[in-house]
Write a protein that holds these residues in place. Structure first.
Motif, PDB file in Angstrom:
ATOM      1  N   ARG A  22       0.829  -1.206   0.000  1.00  0.00           N
ATOM      2  CA  ARG A  22       0.000   0.000   0.000  1.00  0.00           C
ATOM      3  C   ARG A  22       0.866   1.260   0.000  1.00  0.00           C
ATOM      4  O   ARG A  22       0.590   2.213  -0.740  1.00  0.00           O
ATOM      5  N   LEU A  23       1.912   1.264   0.813  1.00  0.00           N
ATOM      6  CA  LEU A  23       2.796   2.429   0.874  1.00  0.00           C
ATOM      7  C   LEU A  23       3.443   2.708  -0.487  1.00  0.00           C
ATOM      8  O   LEU A  23       3.548   3.868  -0.909  1.00  0.00           O
ATOM      9  N   ILE A  24       3.860   1.636  -1.171  1.00  0.00           N
ATOM     10  CA  ILE A  24       4.490   1.796  -2.488  1.00  0.00           C
ATOM     11  C   ILE A  24       3.493   2.324  -3.512  1.00  0.00           C
ATOM     12  O   ILE A  24       3.768   3.284  -4.240  1.00  0.00           O
ATOM     13  N   LEU A  25       2.320   1.713  -3.552  1.00  0.00           N
ATOM     14  CA  LEU A  25       1.352   2.028  -4.604  1.00  0.00           C
ATOM     15  C   LEU A  25       0.647   3.355  -4.364  1.00  0.00           C
ATOM     16  O   LEU A  25       0.417   4.121  -5.309  1.00  0.00           O
ATOM     17  N   ASN A 115       9.951  -0.955  -7.793  1.00  0.00           N
ATOM     18  CA  ASN A 115       9.844  -0.445  -9.162  1.00  0.00           C
ATOM     19  C   ASN A 115       9.135  -1.423 -10.075  1.00  0.00           C
ATOM     20  O   ASN A 115       8.296  -1.037 -10.902  1.00  0.00           O
ATOM     21  N   LEU A 116       9.461  -2.713  -9.936  1.00  0.00           N
ATOM     22  CA  LEU A 116       8.829  -3.718 -10.785  1.00  0.00           C
ATOM     23  C   LEU A 116       7.354  -3.889 -10.415  1.00  0.00           C
ATOM     24  O   LEU A 116       6.521  -4.156 -11.288  1.00  0.00           O
ATOM     25  N   LEU A 117       7.033  -3.733  -9.138  1.00  0.00           N
ATOM     26  CA  LEU A 117       5.633  -3.814  -8.708  1.00  0.00           C
ATOM     27  C   LEU A 117       4.811  -2.733  -9.396  1.00  0.00           C
ATOM     28  O   LEU A 117       3.745  -3.000  -9.966  1.00  0.00           O
ATOM     29  N   VAL A 118       5.311  -1.514  -9.366  1.00  0.00           N
ATOM     30  CA  VAL A 118       4.605  -0.391 -10.000  1.00  0.00           C
ATOM     31  C   VAL A 118       4.520  -0.612 -11.509  1.00  0.00           C
ATOM     32  O   VAL A 118       3.465  -0.388 -12.130  1.00  0.00           O
TER      33      VAL A 118
END
Length: 220
Positions: A22-25, A115-118
């Protein structure tokens, strides 16, 4: 999408994983997490009520696992149009094949990095499939020894730049890695990858990588 943002649901039985994702996205200007689920059954209910654009799901969850969740919601007949990205700690070939067979729009390892998640979420929204480079290489090792049914498109169908990028995809590099390697923008890489997929009639990056290996563009 709400206000131009991609709506995301996170399904994972570990709270710390959900918080991290959640924090990343939520830090991305074009994304927002609209729901979290502790298992596949809860995810199904929330998908119907919150109507996300993308679902991130772990494989191993109680009640309904991530592969069964993918089978149910990634099909064309499901009432809520949604893309599914499977994310797991475990590098199990059966998980990869099953997830992609069920229509997953991505398969990542949890150690792949933010980065790959995004990038995977954006790829799914655009109708592409992104697979962790580590997983891509494992799949290619299996493909190397298989019989190739029918002729493959020759390298002449690609431009020199496209062929160069196809080789880097085959080596397991992400779009960001390729952009750094070739000193071009990520947007330019994405355009090239899309053109390569179209020319090779490849459904995903794995298809591009398989072509590169099976036509001898990459030597074992």
């Amino acid at each position: 999408m709400a206000d131009g943002k991609t709506r995301i649901l996170i399904a994972d039985d570990q709270e710390r994983v959900r918080i991290g994702f959640r924090l990343i996205l939520d830090s991305q200007p074009d994304m927002c997490v609209v729901a979290e689920a502790r298992d596949g059954a809860e995810a199904l209910t929330l998908i119907r009520s919150r109507r996300p654009d993308v679902v991130l799901t772990d494989v191993r969850m109680p009640n309904i696992d991530g592969l069964e969740l993918t089978r149910q919601v990634a099909s064309a007949g499901f009432e809520v149009p949604v893309k599914v990205i499977v994310i797991t700690t475990f590098e199990v070939d059966e998980y990869v094949h099953t997830a992609l067979h069920h229509g997953a729009s991505g398969f990542l390892l949890k150690r792949s990095g933010p980065n790959l998640l995004v990038e995977a979420v954006r790829a799914a929204v655009n109708g592409d499939t992104l697979i962790s480079p580590q997983v891509t290489v494992r799949l290619l090792e299996q493909l190397r020894h298989r019989h190739i049914a029918g002729p493959l498109p020759g390298s002449a169908v690609l431009t020199d730049r496209e062929r160069e990028i196809a080789v880097l995809v085959g080596q397991g590099l992400s779009n960001a890695d390729i952009a750094t390697e070739l000193f071009i923008s990520i947007g330019t890489v994405k355009t090239h990858v899309a053109n390569i997929q179209r020319k090779l009639t490849a459904r995903s990056r794995v298809g591009i990588a398989a072509w590169a290996w099976q036509t001898g563009q990459i030597q074992p």
